[in-house]
Design an enzyme around this catalytic site. Sequence first.
Site, mmCIF file in Angstrom:
data_model
loop_
_atom_site.group_PDB
_atom_site.id
_atom_site.type_symbol
_atom_site.label_atom_id
_atom_site.label_comp_id
_atom_site.label_asym_id
_atom_site.label_seq_id
_atom_site.Cartn_x
_atom_site.Cartn_y
_atom_site.Cartn_z
ATOM 1 N N GLU A 82 -11.085 -9.415 3.067
ATOM 2 C CA GLU A 82 -9.797 -9.075 3.672
ATOM 3 C C GLU A 82 -10.023 -8.883 5.157
ATOM 4 O OE1 GLU A 82 -6.213 -5.735 3.567
ATOM 5 O OE2 GLU A 82 -7.419 -6.079 1.770
ATOM 6 N N GLU B 246 -8.710 0.545 -3.219
ATOM 7 C CA GLU B 246 -9.541 0.634 -2.023
ATOM 8 C C GLU B 246 -10.441 1.859 -2.110
ATOM 9 O OE1 GLU B 246 -6.944 -1.590 1.448
ATOM 10 O OE2 GLU B 246 -7.049 0.607 1.450
ATOM 11 N N HIS C 97 0.782 6.268 2.035
ATOM 12 C CA HIS C 97 1.486 7.230 2.889
ATOM 13 C C HIS C 97 2.718 7.831 2.236
ATOM 14 C CE1 HIS C 97 -1.498 6.801 5.869
ATOM 15 N NE2 HIS C 97 -1.334 5.493 5.899
ATOM 16 N N ASN D 175 0.842 -1.190 0.000
ATOM 17 C CA ASN D 175 0.000 0.000 0.000
ATOM 18 C C ASN D 175 0.884 1.249 0.000
ATOM 19 O OD1 ASN D 175 -1.568 2.266 1.026
ATOM 20 N ND2 ASN D 175 -3.162 0.794 1.525
ATOM 21 N N HIS E 200 -5.708 3.654 -1.678
ATOM 22 C CA HIS E 200 -7.042 4.012 -1.189
ATOM 23 C C HIS E 200 -7.339 5.452 -1.595
ATOM 24 C CE1 HIS E 200 -9.875 4.354 2.588
ATOM 25 N NE2 HIS E 200 -10.481 4.694 1.459
ATOM 26 N N ARG F 162 -7.174 12.818 1.127
ATOM 27 C CA ARG F 162 -6.143 13.222 2.089
ATOM 28 C C ARG F 162 -4.756 12.707 1.721
ATOM 29 N NH1 ARG F 162 -7.803 10.042 7.559
ATOM 30 N NH2 ARG F 162 -9.753 11.134 7.107
ATOM 31 N N HIS G 239 -3.680 -4.729 7.803
ATOM 32 C CA HIS G 239 -3.838 -3.547 8.654
ATOM 33 C C HIS G 239 -2.922 -3.668 9.863
ATOM 34 C CE1 HIS G 239 -5.819 0.299 9.429
ATOM 35 N NE2 HIS G 239 -5.614 0.028 10.692
ATOM 36 N N THR H 31 -8.332 3.576 8.663
ATOM 37 C CA THR H 31 -9.518 2.735 8.727
ATOM 38 C C THR H 31 -9.554 2.012 10.065
ATOM 39 O OG1 THR H 31 -9.370 2.424 6.346
ATOM 40 C CG2 THR H 31 -10.805 0.925 7.551
ATOM 41 N N ARG I 36 -9.518 8.155 -0.954
ATOM 42 C CA ARG I 36 -10.526 8.590 0.013
ATOM 43 C C ARG I 36 -11.376 9.729 -0.538
ATOM 44 N NH1 ARG I 36 -10.543 7.803 5.609
ATOM 45 N NH2 ARG I 36 -9.149 6.143 6.320
#
Length: 248
Positions: free
Chosen positions: A156, A75, A15, A12, A48, A54, A199, A106, A50
């Site tokens: 998941e 995502e 970030h 992922n 993801h 963000r 996660h 999340t 959003r």
Amino acid sequence: MNNRSSLRLGVNIDHVATLRNARGGSVPCPLRAALLAQDAGADGITAHLREDRRHIVDRDIDALMDALRVPLNFEMAATEEMAQIALRLKPHAVCIVPEKREERTTEGGLDVLHSEDKLARYIAPLREASCRVSIFIGADAPQIEAAARIGAEVVELHTGAYCDAHAEGRMEARDAELDALCAMATYAQGLGLEVHAGHGLTFDTVGPIAALPEVIELNIGHFLIGEAVFMGLAPAIKEMRRLMDSAR
């Protein structure tokens, strides 16, 4: 796809975009991170988009779709806007996640049980567009049953509570969470669902999850991006892959 293990690693890159957006401009580049992860052995890339944009933004998703050789796991929340984006791009997979503007990340699995009809209607066009539909869900039998009923192909399992308990030294709680993940992975597979997990996973916590034979994909991001500050992104991914393969 990586041939060294039956367990896939999705990286992922959200970030990387968080860091870019903290100052504005174009660096660090999420696409560059995705391509580096791809070359370092990632079997897929997760991003993801959003509602509040963000971290990942629309142009990032477009760039990933154009450049990646490995699958993109897109995502998204179950909103009409995201459905239209997914239907336009047709990524390999879409993972439906809960989303609240006030959360930092999340916080739990999607409540499928109380939105079955709505979610069944929502995911039907995505499946018709040949997107593999995954539901990000807690290790909870009724929720897993609901995911199967609405036509999801993948669940998941949310590993956050397990990872948090480990980090806080609550080993009895950690072991209870691991037992639940193990039982629900078996249960989901028995219902015909493909099982993924993710996660909060780290070098210290990935082994027991990677060892679950029903789990065939782990999605890991925040820890790898953080560890990249100290050891580089490619070495961090390679070490995570080594630990996954060793556990398998």
